[in-house]
Design an enzyme around this catalytic site. Structure first.
Site, PDB file in Angstrom:
ATOM      1  N   ASN A   9       0.876  -1.178   0.000  1.00 37.90           N
ATOM      2  CA  ASN A   9       0.000   0.000   0.000  1.00 37.90           C
ATOM      3  C   ASN A   9       0.910   1.224   0.000  1.00 37.90           C
ATOM      4  O   ASN A   9       1.488   1.570   1.025  1.00 37.90           O
ATOM      5  CB  ASN A   9      -0.889  -0.013   1.257  1.00 37.90           C
ATOM      6  CG  ASN A   9      -1.733   1.247   1.366  1.00 37.90           C
ATOM      7  OD1 ASN A   9      -1.853   2.001   0.406  1.00 37.90           O
ATOM      8  ND2 ASN A   9      -2.319   1.469   2.528  1.00 37.90           N
ATOM      9  N   LYS A  11       0.036   4.233  -0.379  1.00 37.61           N
ATOM     10  CA  LYS A  11      -0.646   5.436   0.140  1.00 37.61           C
ATOM     11  C   LYS A  11      -0.395   6.622  -0.804  1.00 37.61           C
ATOM     12  O   LYS A  11      -0.338   6.431  -2.006  1.00 37.61           O
ATOM     13  CB  LYS A  11      -0.181   5.739   1.566  1.00 37.61           C
ATOM     14  CG  LYS A  11      -0.203   4.509   2.462  1.00 37.61           C
ATOM     15  CD  LYS A  11      -0.047   4.838   3.910  1.00 37.61           C
ATOM     16  CE  LYS A  11       0.053   3.551   4.704  1.00 37.61           C
ATOM     17  NZ  LYS A  11      -0.104   3.706   6.118  1.00 37.61           N
ATOM     18  N   HIS A  95      -9.647   1.129   4.412  1.00 37.51           N
ATOM     19  CA  HIS A  95      -8.398   1.309   5.171  1.00 37.51           C
ATOM     20  C   HIS A  95      -8.666   2.262   6.339  1.00 37.51           C
ATOM     21  O   HIS A  95      -9.475   3.182   6.219  1.00 37.51           O
ATOM     22  CB  HIS A  95      -7.306   1.877   4.249  1.00 37.51           C
ATOM     23  CG  HIS A  95      -5.949   1.850   4.882  1.00 37.51           C
ATOM     24  ND1 HIS A  95      -5.538   2.800   5.787  1.00 37.51           N
ATOM     25  CD2 HIS A  95      -4.926   0.966   4.774  1.00 37.51           C
ATOM     26  CE1 HIS A  95      -4.311   2.502   6.193  1.00 37.51           C
ATOM     27  NE2 HIS A  95      -3.924   1.396   5.604  1.00 37.51           N
ATOM     28  N   GLU A  97      -7.119   4.675   7.452  1.00 33.57           N
ATOM     29  CA  GLU A  97      -6.913   6.103   7.148  1.00 33.57           C
ATOM     30  C   GLU A  97      -8.125   6.675   6.411  1.00 33.57           C
ATOM     31  O   GLU A  97      -8.442   7.855   6.548  1.00 33.57           O
ATOM     32  CB  GLU A  97      -5.619   6.272   6.337  1.00 33.57           C
ATOM     33  CG  GLU A  97      -4.402   6.083   7.220  1.00 33.57           C
ATOM     34  CD  GLU A  97      -3.173   5.555   6.520  1.00 33.57           C
ATOM     35  OE1 GLU A  97      -3.108   5.620   5.276  1.00 33.57           O
ATOM     36  OE2 GLU A  97      -2.263   5.065   7.224  1.00 33.57           O
ATOM     37  N   GLU A 169      -5.759  -5.154  10.378  1.00 35.56           N
ATOM     38  CA  GLU A 169      -4.794  -4.081  10.571  1.00 35.56           C
ATOM     39  C   GLU A 169      -5.122  -3.322  11.849  1.00 35.56           C
ATOM     40  O   GLU A 169      -5.918  -2.373  11.824  1.00 35.56           O
ATOM     41  CB  GLU A 169      -4.873  -3.106   9.394  1.00 35.56           C
ATOM     42  CG  GLU A 169      -4.451  -3.683   8.070  1.00 35.56           C
ATOM     43  CD  GLU A 169      -3.706  -2.652   7.252  1.00 35.56           C
ATOM     44  OE1 GLU A 169      -2.535  -2.898   6.948  1.00 35.56           O
ATOM     45  OE2 GLU A 169      -4.269  -1.600   6.955  1.00 35.56           O
ATOM     46  N   GLY A 175       2.076   2.069  10.828  1.00 29.56           N
ATOM     47  CA  GLY A 175       3.030   3.166  10.722  1.00 29.56           C
ATOM     48  C   GLY A 175       3.707   3.540  12.029  1.00 29.56           C
ATOM     49  O   GLY A 175       4.330   4.598  12.129  1.00 29.56           O
ATOM     50  N   SER A 214       3.136  -2.254  10.487  1.00 27.27           N
ATOM     51  CA  SER A 214       4.577  -2.249  10.803  1.00 27.27           C
ATOM     52  C   SER A 214       5.268  -3.572  10.481  1.00 27.27           C
ATOM     53  O   SER A 214       6.154  -4.018  11.219  1.00 27.27           O
ATOM     54  CB  SER A 214       4.798  -1.869  12.272  1.00 27.27           C
ATOM     55  OG  SER A 214       4.334  -0.551  12.513  1.00 27.27           O
TER      56      SER A 214
END
Ligand code: PEP
Length: 257
Positions: A9, A11, A95, A97, A169, A175, A214
């Site tokens: 991904n 992003k 996702h 985000e 996730e 991250g 991560s």
């Protein structure tokens, strides 16, 4: 036997020029790898070029989002038909985000998941609890709501259902450099499969479940070595050819040892 799947991904990273540069070297770096499905989810603007650059390689193109309608007055959106037309195969849906910054909820994610399946795309459906939910031991409750919410009334039928990919996730691991433990992620993946089983019985064994948060070349096999984890969704470690190739090779050699 479920085929291992590793998804990058990117992003909002990489210009078109940077994408081309990545693709000049990356296929060579994973030349010895076989038997693993590899997907790169790039920004919309690079997807057409990425599809061209992936021809003749074992790589597959993916999008990071899409609208659920085929067309219409939805300024700034991209439809499943548009993705399909240029040769995109996968699409990340829900996702964290998108949930956090763009207000996506289970109703929207349900529409997108259903639209992906109905338009011949493979949805990579992201699910995960945040830190507060984890601390208050609500992980299973949150995942159950997210999963059943996303699949509610989707009734996709057997052939389509087995195309869905789930990505567990945990939001607190994305991250941050702090992944979930391998056993912890495996327990959650097992729980997700049991939820699928309650709805669709034995078909749940065909659905691939990824871990994301991560992941890097040093820790990936803690996850892919587990019974219910079929691969990973990879953010930061997918941006450099060498680190992404290292991660994929770790999975490949683990499978051969
Ligand atoms: C992600 O954004 O899906 C992700 C897993 O990111 P990272 O690998 O950087 O934690």
């Amino acid at each position: 036997m479920r085929k291992k799947l590793i998804v990058a991904n990117w992003k909002m990273h990489k210009t078109l020029a940077e994408t081309e540069k990545f693709m000049q070297r990356f296929p060579n770096e994973i030349e010895e790898v076989s038997g693993i499905e590899i997907v790169i989810c790039a920004p919309f603007i690079s997807l057409g070029r990425l599809v061209d650059l992936m021809r003749g390689t074992p790589l597959n193109p993916g999008a990071q989002n899409m609208h659920w309608q085929k067309e219409g007055a939805y300024t700034g959106e991209i439809s499943p038909l548009m993705l399909k037309e240029i040769g995109v195969k996968y699409v990340i849906i829900g996702h964290s985000e998108r949930r956090k910054y763009f207000g996506e909820n289970d109703v929207i994610i349900n529409k997108k998941t259903t639209a992906a399946l109905n338009n011949g795309l493979i949805p990579i459906l992201c699910l995960g609890e945040n830190l507060e939910e984890r601390r208050s031991k609500k992980t299973e409750k949150v995942l159950k709501e997210q999963l059943y919410g996303a699949l509610d009334e989707a009734d996709p039928g057997e052939e389509k259902l087995q195309r869905i990919v789930l990505a567990y996730e945990p939001v607190w691991a994305i991250g941050t450099g702090t992944p979930a433990g391998g056993d912890e992620a495996a327990d959650v993946a097992g729980y997700l499969r049991s939820l699928l089983n309650r709805k669709w019985g034995a078909l749940s064994e065909k659905v691939r479940i990824l871990y994301g948060g991560s992941v890097n070349e040093d820790n990936i096999t803690q996850f892919t070595g587990k019974k219910d984890i079929d691969g990973a969704l990879v953010g930061g470690s997918s941006l450099k050819e060498s680190s992404f190739a290292g991660l994929i090779k770790a999975v490949f050699y683990e499978g051969r040892s």
